[in-house]
Structure formats: C-alpha cells, structure tokens
Write a protein that holds these residues in place. Structure first.
Motif, PDB file in Angstrom:
ATOM      1  N   GLU B 127     -41.851  30.305 -80.895  1.00 31.74           N
ATOM      2  CA  GLU B 127     -41.042  31.291 -80.168  1.00 31.74           C
ATOM      3  C   GLU B 127     -40.867  30.931 -78.698  1.00 31.74           C
ATOM      4  O   GLU B 127     -40.153  31.626 -77.964  1.00 31.74           O
ATOM      5  CB  GLU B 127     -41.680  32.683 -80.272  1.00 31.74           C
ATOM      6  CG  GLU B 127     -41.784  33.223 -81.693  1.00 31.74           C
ATOM      7  CD  GLU B 127     -42.513  34.572 -81.738  1.00 31.74           C
ATOM      8  OE1 GLU B 127     -41.836  35.605 -81.625  1.00 31.74           O
ATOM      9  OE2 GLU B 127     -43.756  34.579 -81.885  1.00 31.74           O
ATOM     10  N   GLN B 128     -41.586  29.895 -78.239  1.00 26.03           N
ATOM     11  CA  GLN B 128     -41.488  29.512 -76.832  1.00 26.03           C
ATOM     12  C   GLN B 128     -41.464  27.985 -76.689  1.00 26.03           C
ATOM     13  O   GLN B 128     -41.875  27.436 -75.671  1.00 26.03           O
ATOM     14  CB  GLN B 128     -42.634  30.129 -76.023  1.00 26.03           C
ATOM     15  CG  GLN B 128     -44.016  29.941 -76.623  1.00 26.03           C
ATOM     16  CD  GLN B 128     -45.066  30.858 -75.995  1.00 26.03           C
ATOM     17  OE1 GLN B 128     -45.147  30.993 -74.777  1.00 26.03           O
ATOM     18  NE2 GLN B 128     -45.866  31.498 -76.831  1.00 26.03           N
ATOM     19  N   LYS B 130     -38.958  25.848 -76.452  1.00 26.45           N
ATOM     20  CA  LYS B 130     -38.056  25.291 -75.453  1.00 26.45           C
ATOM     21  C   LYS B 130     -38.714  25.296 -74.062  1.00 26.45           C
ATOM     22  O   LYS B 130     -38.699  24.293 -73.337  1.00 26.45           O
ATOM     23  CB  LYS B 130     -36.774  26.148 -75.428  1.00 26.45           C
ATOM     24  CG  LYS B 130     -35.561  25.425 -74.924  1.00 26.45           C
ATOM     25  CD  LYS B 130     -34.324  26.296 -75.096  1.00 26.45           C
ATOM     26  CE  LYS B 130     -33.567  26.348 -73.790  1.00 26.45           C
ATOM     27  NZ  LYS B 130     -32.571  27.437 -73.760  1.00 26.45           N
ATOM     28  N   GLU B 131     -39.294  26.439 -73.721  1.00 24.58           N
ATOM     29  CA  GLU B 131     -39.989  26.545 -72.434  1.00 24.58           C
ATOM     30  C   GLU B 131     -41.203  25.629 -72.404  1.00 24.58           C
ATOM     31  O   GLU B 131     -41.558  25.073 -71.354  1.00 24.58           O
ATOM     32  CB  GLU B 131     -40.430  27.989 -72.178  1.00 24.58           C
ATOM     33  CG  GLU B 131     -39.278  28.981 -71.971  1.00 24.58           C
ATOM     34  CD  GLU B 131     -38.804  29.647 -73.263  1.00 24.58           C
ATOM     35  OE1 GLU B 131     -39.154  29.148 -74.367  1.00 24.58           O
ATOM     36  OE2 GLU B 131     -38.081  30.655 -73.186  1.00 24.58           O
ATOM     37  N   ARG B 134     -40.359  22.086 -71.375  1.00 25.42           N
ATOM     38  CA  ARG B 134     -40.125  21.961 -69.938  1.00 25.42           C
ATOM     39  C   ARG B 134     -41.439  22.035 -69.157  1.00 25.42           C
ATOM     40  O   ARG B 134     -41.666  21.252 -68.237  1.00 25.42           O
ATOM     41  CB  ARG B 134     -39.166  23.086 -69.508  1.00 25.42           C
ATOM     42  CG  ARG B 134     -38.366  22.696 -68.326  1.00 25.42           C
ATOM     43  CD  ARG B 134     -37.328  23.726 -67.906  1.00 25.42           C
ATOM     44  NE  ARG B 134     -37.053  23.462 -66.504  1.00 25.42           N
ATOM     45  CZ  ARG B 134     -36.663  24.361 -65.615  1.00 25.42           C
ATOM     46  NH1 ARG B 134     -36.477  25.618 -65.991  1.00 25.42           N
ATOM     47  NH2 ARG B 134     -36.472  24.020 -64.359  1.00 25.42           N
TER      48      ARG B 134
END
Lengths: 244, 244
Positions: B127-128, B130-131, B134
């Motif tokens: 759920e996270q 992508k973050e 980074r």
C-alpha cells in the motif's frame, strides 16, 4: 557547573527539550550557537562534530558540554541532567521509567517530524508534499491518538499524583510533554482542538508547566525561540486538514 | 537474576539487540512470547501492556522483566543490562557514550524500518510501495553512508582499540552494530557489497562478533530467528535496486 548547549540557533527543535530542563533547573548555561564571536556561533557547533581533537564526536546536535564531557542525543542529555537537578527520581526504577517515557516521546517526535519529511530530511518539503499529505493523515488519525492515549493513561495510573507523568514531582519528561503539546497546537490547530477535550490530563499538565515561575519567565524571554517552519513542528494548513 | 524477555515471537526486530546482549552475557533468560502455556505466548506479551495490575506499562515490545522491574525501550534495556554484565564501561562518561552511540544506531534502525513503511506502520508494504521506492533511494544514497561513515569514524578514533566502538572491550553497542550490518546485508545485498569495501572497520567488527563463542553458539541455535520479511530488515529486491 556551567553548561554549554550546542544546537541550531534559529529553531526550537530537539534542543528545546534540553533548554526547558536547564531553565527549570535554574542552571547557568550558554547557548553557544546563538552567541557570536570566536568559539561561538554555528561554526563552533559544526567544529565540535568534525575536529580531530574531540575523541567522541556527536552525530548531530543537540549536544551538551559539561566540564570535560560532551554528551549527545537529547534523551541521553536529559538522563544526565535529571538526577543532578531534581528532575528525575533518584532510585534506579524511577530513573529507568522516566527515561523509557522520554524515549517513547522521542519516537513520537520522530514521527511528527516525518509528517513533513516522509521521504528524506535532505529534500525540501515541497519536494515531498504529496507523500507528506498521506503520511500526516495516518499520523493524525492513528499514531498521534495512540501515543497521546498512552501518555494520558500513564498519568491516570500515577494515581493521586496524576498531575505528573511520574511520581509526586515534576520530572524532565513532564517538560518535554509540555513542549510536544505546545508543538502539536502550533502545527495542527484543527486536530489539537479535538485532543484538548480528549486528553485532559496532558493538557492540564501543559497548562501547569507553562505557569511554573522559571518556565513562565523563560517563555517570556528572548531566550525562547518562537515556533517556526524550520523546526520539528511546522504549520502547513494543508497537513492539518489531512487529519479529516 | 533470571530475566524474562517479551518480544514478538517470529521476528528478530528490535528484540534482537536485547537477545544478543543476553546471549553474550551468558544470562539465563526466557523468551516469553516464544513459549506456550499459561502466562506465556503472545497473549502474555499483550497482557502486560494492558492490564491494570501493571503500574508502568510499556508502550511497545521489547520489554524486559527483571525481578520487579519492567523495562521498556531497547536502548533503555541495554543501558540497564550493560554495566551489570560487563557490556558497558563502569564510569559515567563511558556509559553515556555507549548509550549515545546506541541511540544514534536506533535512529538509523528507525530510518531503515521506514524504507518499507514510509507512510505508516499500520499499512501494508504494497500500500506504500511507490513511496517506499523513493524513500529507500534516499536512505541508500545519503542517509546510510552518513550513519555508516560516522560509526566507521568512531571506530577509527578509538585508536589502538579500533577493534571495538568504545574502549578496549566489547560493549552492547558492538553487538547491535553486528546486527545492523547483518541486517543491511540481508535487506540490501547490492548496496552492502559496496559498503563492505568502504567501511572496513565495521565489517571487521561484524566478522569478529560473529565468531565470539557465545554469539556463534546462539546464531547456530534455534533461539536465533532467521531474517524474514516481517522484521525491520526486509528483502524487497526492488528496494535494493532503488539505491542505483
């Protein structure tokens, strides 16, 4: 002993927990990076972390010079100052408990810091604003209530001494809790308005600490730096709104 | 004294720093949540944090029961155990310095944890993700080298005792550093291959700790839980690649 505090000169940040303890103790201290001249200012702050002459350099500010000791890490500095200035219990169990609460509060402060810097402290807020909105929503909805509820419960369990977090006297973690409550009110006024009603003991503690003579004098003095958007607690209205 | 450690039973996590200290000390301890039966297992772990019978409940595992004391926060537990078991200097300056390094290492571990959970510990990795990509890029390129470079420098400054982080003897922060180096190798094999060459003292410390008789026996025993993707250090190849 005359202490030297080394911390960034324009923010409260993590140095503020140390400043509050030194002020409440009525200690004589110099806030080195806020002074100017030789051996002072930000160059002095940076130099101590880099010079080959220091055997045990701190990783980051704040750090405290106490005689020949250079002590880094906020909670470590407070554990050093506490028993010396009547801001922590003397017996081991009490000292460990105050330190444990301080470390838990440090974890909370770290999560609050990451609301505006979820990707990296080395990037600007605007470079991580999208992620910041998502992270802040989680913090305000789930993490902050979890921490605040825990500390409220710790106060309740302190029984007839429920005016303080630990025992019958003020300790350094009460001062730090004051700062966190104040910071949350600055950064998230909308969310904090709800918390004021929900965490009555913590907000009563905040009000009580604020009125202690030495703390009141400090807050009214130029030694207290105002909250601003370079510190841990920052006022970005879009983040406050993310709490729903 | 017979200790009781309370920590999640299926991961190394933050409990592992305590386990390593107890093992190196040759202490008699029970890993309560890994046992079954009445007053053991995960129910016992959770109960101690919630029951009204405990005056000073910990916020989260790990915590250690030592006689009547219940001590929470990893670094606090180690500060308690260290001087009792020859894993920290006896004099105040040395004890503060080891604790300061441990707290700095805790900060690093917190940042490593957030590589896969940059938005919230309450959401799944997917759920996270992508973050996470980074954030991990930032950690691997900037933050990890900053921390590792600092600790490498601390070892170098320890002079002729440069086999350890502090002084002439092993301390608990050496054991924790071993664990972090091992964890980085598990989570980020690609990035760690470069670090092995760059931070020679830290990797030599890792090799040395691994061969200490009690640690070697522990690592070979069923008491050592293997690294897995529920802990702090997780193997997501896409994150390792994010380091460039």
């Amino acid at each position: 002993m005359k202490y030297e505090l080394y911390y960034w000169p324009t923010i409260q940040g993590r140095g503020e927990y140390v400043r509050l303890a030194l002020e409440e103790a009525g200690s004589s201290y110099r806030d080195i990076a806020r002074e100017s001249g030789r051996g002072r200012g930000v160059p002095a702050l940076l130099s101590m972390m880099r010079t080959r002459r220091v055997a045990r350099p701190p990783f980051a500010p704040p750090y405290l010079k106490a005689g020949r000791l250079i002590i880094g890490q906020t909670a470590n500095i407070l554990a050093f100052l506490g028993p010396r200035h009547g801001l922590a219990p003397r017996e081991e169990g009490g000292r460990l408990w105050v330190h444990q609460l301080q470390l838990t509060l440090s974890d909370f402060v770290g999560e609050i810091h990451d609301t505006h810097h979820p990707i990296s402290p080395d990037l600007y807020y605007r470079e991580q604003e999208k992620e910041a909105l998502r992270r802040t929503a989680e913090i305000l909805k789930r993490r902050a209530p979890k921490y605040l509820g825990y500390f409220e419960d710790v106060m309740a369990r302190n029984g007839r001494h429920a005016r303080y977090l630990v025992g019958a006297r003020l300790s350094y973690v009460d001062l730090s809790m004051f700062q966190v409550v104040a910071g949350l009110g600055f950064a998230f006024p909308r969310a904090a308005a709800k918390w004021t009603r929900r965490y009555k003991r913590l907000y009563a503690l905040h009000a009580q600490v604020q009125e202690r003579p030495r703390i009141a004098a400090y807050l009214a003095s130029p030694r207290r730096i105002a909250f601003n958007n370079d510190g841990v607690f920052r006022q970005y209205p879009e983040l406050d709104l993310a709490g729903g």
